[in-house]
Design a protein around this motif. Structure first.
Motif, PDB file in Angstrom:
ATOM      1  N   THR A 157       0.800  -1.221   0.000  1.00 22.21           N
ATOM      2  CA  THR A 157       0.000   0.000   0.000  1.00 22.21           C
ATOM      3  C   THR A 157       0.833   1.273   0.000  1.00 22.21           C
ATOM      4  OG1 THR A 157      -0.092  -0.058   2.421  1.00 22.21           O
ATOM      5  CG2 THR A 157      -1.878  -1.159   1.216  1.00 22.21           C
ATOM      6  N   GLY A 158       2.136   1.166   0.110  1.00 22.91           N
ATOM      7  CA  GLY A 158       2.991   2.356   0.181  1.00 22.91           C
ATOM      8  C   GLY A 158       3.478   2.606   1.592  1.00 22.91           C
ATOM      9  N   PRO A 159       4.739   3.010   1.769  1.00 23.12           N
ATOM     10  CA  PRO A 159       5.320   3.226   3.108  1.00 23.12           C
ATOM     11  C   PRO A 159       4.609   4.342   3.873  1.00 23.12           C
ATOM     12  CG  PRO A 159       7.018   3.148   1.404  1.00 23.12           C
ATOM     13  CD  PRO A 159       5.708   3.250   0.690  1.00 23.12           C
ATOM     14  N   ARG A 160       4.478   4.142   5.170  1.00 24.78           N
ATOM     15  CA  ARG A 160       3.895   5.172   6.030  1.00 24.78           C
ATOM     16  C   ARG A 160       4.245   4.851   7.478  1.00 24.78           C
ATOM     17  NH1 ARG A 160       0.057   1.374   5.201  1.00 24.78           N
ATOM     18  NH2 ARG A 160      -1.455   0.913   6.860  1.00 24.78           N
ATOM     19  N   LEU A 161       4.224   5.853   8.306  1.00 22.05           N
ATOM     20  CA  LEU A 161       4.413   5.662   9.740  1.00 22.05           C
ATOM     21  C   LEU A 161       3.046   5.643  10.400  1.00 22.05           C
ATOM     22  CD1 LEU A 161       6.285   5.483  12.211  1.00 22.05           C
ATOM     23  CD2 LEU A 161       6.242   7.977  12.320  1.00 22.05           C
ATOM     24  N   ASP A 162       2.773   4.598  11.158  1.00 21.78           N
ATOM     25  CA  ASP A 162       1.468   4.435  11.794  1.00 21.78           C
ATOM     26  C   ASP A 162       1.608   4.714  13.292  1.00 21.78           C
ATOM     27  OD1 ASP A 162      -0.954   3.588  12.844  1.00 21.78           O
ATOM     28  OD2 ASP A 162      -1.195   2.016  11.351  1.00 21.78           O
ATOM     29  N   PRO A 163       1.244   5.918  13.755  1.00 20.33           N
ATOM     30  CA  PRO A 163       1.402   6.255  15.178  1.00 20.33           C
ATOM     31  C   PRO A 163       0.610   5.337  16.099  1.00 20.33           C
ATOM     32  CG  PRO A 163       0.955   8.224  13.858  1.00 20.33           C
ATOM     33  CD  PRO A 163       0.714   7.042  12.969  1.00 20.33           C
ATOM     34  N   LYS A 164      -0.536   4.833  15.619  1.00 22.51           N
ATOM     35  CA  LYS A 164      -1.362   3.973  16.469  1.00 22.51           C
ATOM     36  C   LYS A 164      -0.606   2.718  16.870  1.00 22.51           C
ATOM     37  CE  LYS A 164      -4.217   1.046  14.785  1.00 22.51           C
ATOM     38  NZ  LYS A 164      -5.333   0.334  14.097  1.00 22.51           N
ATOM     39  N   TRP A 165      -0.025   2.031  15.876  1.00 18.26           N
ATOM     40  CA  TRP A 165       0.698   0.798  16.172  1.00 18.26           C
ATOM     41  C   TRP A 165       1.988   1.071  16.934  1.00 18.26           C
ATOM     42  CZ3 TRP A 165      -1.192  -3.790  16.442  1.00 18.26           C
ATOM     43  CH2 TRP A 165      -2.278  -4.161  15.641  1.00 18.26           C
ATOM     44  N   LEU A 166       2.652   2.180  16.615  1.00 12.43           N
ATOM     45  CA  LEU A 166       3.877   2.534  17.319  1.00 12.43           C
ATOM     46  C   LEU A 166       3.596   2.825  18.787  1.00 12.43           C
ATOM     47  CD1 LEU A 166       6.902   2.999  16.990  1.00 12.43           C
ATOM     48  CD2 LEU A 166       6.395   5.394  16.427  1.00 12.43           C
ATOM     49  N   GLY A 167       2.523   3.557  19.051  1.00 13.71           N
ATOM     50  CA  GLY A 167       2.142   3.838  20.427  1.00 13.71           C
ATOM     51  C   GLY A 167       1.730   2.584  21.173  1.00 13.71           C
ATOM     52  N   ARG A 168       1.021   1.733  20.472  1.00 12.18           N
ATOM     53  CA  ARG A 168       0.590   0.475  21.086  1.00 12.18           C
ATOM     54  C   ARG A 168       1.796  -0.381  21.465  1.00 12.18           C
ATOM     55  NH1 ARG A 168      -4.127  -3.147  18.200  1.00 12.18           N
ATOM     56  NH2 ARG A 168      -4.013  -5.005  19.538  1.00 12.18           N
ATOM     57  N   ALA A 169       2.790  -0.404  20.586  1.00 12.77           N
ATOM     58  CA  ALA A 169       4.004  -1.171  20.867  1.00 12.77           C
ATOM     59  C   ALA A 169       4.753  -0.578  22.052  1.00 12.77           C
ATOM     60  CB  ALA A 169       4.901  -1.205  19.629  1.00 12.77           C
ATOM     61  N   ALA A 170       4.806   0.756  22.136  1.00 17.78           N
ATOM     62  CA  ALA A 170       5.517   1.403  23.238  1.00 17.78           C
ATOM     63  C   ALA A 170       4.857   1.093  24.583  1.00 17.78           C
ATOM     64  CB  ALA A 170       5.565   2.915  23.008  1.00 17.78           C
ATOM     65  N   LEU A 171       3.534   1.191  24.638  1.00 16.01           N
ATOM     66  CA  LEU A 171       2.823   0.889  25.879  1.00 16.01           C
ATOM     67  C   LEU A 171       2.979  -0.575  26.271  1.00 16.01           C
ATOM     68  CD1 LEU A 171      -0.492   2.916  25.377  1.00 16.01           C
ATOM     69  CD2 LEU A 171       1.356   3.405  26.994  1.00 16.01           C
ATOM     70  N   ALA A 172       2.868  -1.448  25.283  1.00 13.86           N
ATOM     71  CA  ALA A 172       3.003  -2.876  25.559  1.00 13.86           C
ATOM     72  C   ALA A 172       4.419  -3.204  26.015  1.00 13.86           C
ATOM     73  CB  ALA A 172       2.642  -3.695  24.316  1.00 13.86           C
ATOM     74  N   GLY A 173       5.412  -2.560  25.400  1.00 10.77           N
ATOM     75  CA  GLY A 173       6.795  -2.793  25.797  1.00 10.77           C
ATOM     76  C   GLY A 173       7.054  -2.370  27.227  1.00 10.77           C
ATOM     77  N   ALA A 174       6.505  -1.228  27.622  1.00 12.10           N
ATOM     78  CA  ALA A 174       6.670  -0.758  28.997  1.00 12.10           C
ATOM     79  C   ALA A 174       6.003  -1.719  29.981  1.00 12.10           C
ATOM     80  CB  ALA A 174       6.075   0.643  29.144  1.00 12.10           C
ATOM     81  N   ALA A 175       4.800  -2.180  29.644  1.00 14.55           N
ATOM     82  CA  ALA A 175       4.090  -3.119  30.523  1.00 14.55           C
ATOM     83  C   ALA A 175       4.842  -4.446  30.619  1.00 14.55           C
ATOM     84  CB  ALA A 175       2.676  -3.339  30.006  1.00 14.55           C
ATOM     85  N   ALA A 176       5.383  -4.901  29.495  1.00 16.76           N
ATOM     86  CA  ALA A 176       6.120  -6.162  29.494  1.00 16.76           C
ATOM     87  C   ALA A 176       7.363  -6.057  30.369  1.00 16.76           C
ATOM     88  CB  ALA A 176       6.497  -6.545  28.067  1.00 16.76           C
ATOM     89  N   TYR A 177       8.094  -4.963  30.235  1.00 16.48           N
ATOM     90  CA  TYR A 177       9.327  -4.814  31.029  1.00 16.48           C
ATOM     91  C   TYR A 177       9.005  -4.695  32.518  1.00 16.48           C
ATOM     92  CZ  TYR A 177      13.786  -3.173  32.750  1.00 16.48           C
ATOM     93  OH  TYR A 177      14.954  -3.062  33.461  1.00 16.48           O
ATOM     94  N   LEU A 178       8.014  -3.878  32.864  1.00 12.10           N
ATOM     95  CA  LEU A 178       7.678  -3.688  34.268  1.00 12.10           C
ATOM     96  C   LEU A 178       7.182  -4.976  34.910  1.00 12.10           C
ATOM     97  CD1 LEU A 178       5.943  -0.180  34.156  1.00 12.10           C
ATOM     98  CD2 LEU A 178       8.184  -0.742  35.133  1.00 12.10           C
ATOM     99  N   SER A 179       6.384  -5.731  34.193  1.00 12.76           N
ATOM    100  CA  SER A 179       5.878  -6.993  34.749  1.00 12.76           C
ATOM    101  C   SER A 179       6.999  -8.022  34.878  1.00 12.76           C
ATOM    102  CB  SER A 179       4.736  -7.546  33.889  1.00 12.76           C
ATOM    103  OG  SER A 179       5.139  -7.718  32.549  1.00 12.76           O
TER     104      SER A 179
END
Length: 283
Positions: free
Chosen positions: A87-109
């Motif tokens: 579909t063409g390159p793009r930056l998706d803030p939704k998925w990036l934000g979701r990954a950041a939140l999940a990464g923080a939760a994973a590390y803290l847990s």
């Protein structure tokens, strides 16, 4: 490992002999994880070896001729490259934000499990559950973010697993869908078409048990392997019981309670090996 898998992918085309030869050529990748010096590295390499060979099975059973480059990409891809649209390159803030939140939760847990409850108990079990769910969301977020940056769109990796209305819904439609689609295509569907859906389901879970037990066996001890195998075997048994219990007809709240209980109550069997495999991240 990457070189062996790509070479095997290029060979696995054409005649049945070439397809069998390609599969055989990839078998040495299962020895490579044992060369790693850390527990986490062995686990990651073991998963990569299994999944690379799983993608080779795709190629061995693919009836259409695929170009060499497509074959090489497919054997290294986490998702099914045949289902990707561009579909063409793009930056998706939704998925990036979701990954950041999940990464923080994973590390803290993970930190909480090893720092606040190193000897077990309810806090460690809860932390392990949060770690597994967050880690899965992190991988999905990173995968979709990377795919969008490359201009690729592919089917979801997860579909809100916590909303599952049954174990069949959880394992079949919501959790780890790339692996689920592979098991369905190569284990369940061939037998279901012959009128042996129950046997196909049993085979799919047996392969799932083998996959997870292999990863844990490379990284940890026999006790952790037994726990992992017990968790997935139990999931298969509970899923098989859903038909006679008519779980699909239960009211939605009751079905969700069943799905949550069926995955959460036995979860320490699986989360404990996972916590140990990734322990070095917080040490």
């Amino acid at each position: 490992m990457l070189v062996l898998l790509v070479l095997a992918a290029l060979v696995t085309a054409g005649s049945p002999l070439r397809r069998a030869l390609g599969l055989a050529l990839a078998l040495p990748v299962f020895a490579l994880p044992f060369l790693a010096t850390s527990v986490m590295a062995r686990a990651i390499l073991a998963a990569a070896a299994f999944w690379g060979c799983a993608r080779l099975v795709d190629l061995a059973r693919e009836p259409r001729p695929l170009p060499p480059l497509h074959r090489a990409v497919h054997v290294l891809a986490i998702v099914d490259s045949r289902r990707v649209t561009w579909t063409g390159p793009r930056l998706d803030p939704k998925w990036l934000g979701r990954a950041a939140l999940a990464g923080a939760a994973a590390y803290l847990s993970l930190w909480a499990a090893h720092t606040l409850a190193p000897d077990g108990g309810p806090l460690r079990w809860l932390a392990g559950l949060v770690f597994m769910y967050s880690f899965a969301e992190l991988l999905a977020g990173l995968l979709h973010t990377l795919g969008h940056l490359l201009g690729a769109e592919f089917p979801p990796v997860h579909r809100h697993p916590i909303l599952a209305r049954s174990l069949r819904d959880f394992w079949g439609e919501r959790w780890n869908l790339p692996v689920n689609r592979w098991l369905r295509q190569h284990c369940f569907v061939p037998l279901a078409r012959r009128g042996r859906a129950g046997l196909g389901l049993a085979l799919a879970f047996a392969v799932s048990v083998a996959l997870h037990a292999w990863i844990v066996a490379v990284a940890l001890d026999a006790e952790m392997v037994a726990r992992t195998a017990a968790f997935f075997a139990l999931q298969g048994a509970l899923l098989g019981a859903e038909g006679p219990l008519k779980v699909a007809r239960w009211p939605r709240p009751l079905g969700r309670a069943w799905a949550l209980a069926g995955t959460i109550v036995p979860s320490p069997l699986f989360t404990e090996p996972m916590l140990r495999m990734f322990a070095e991240l917080v040490r």
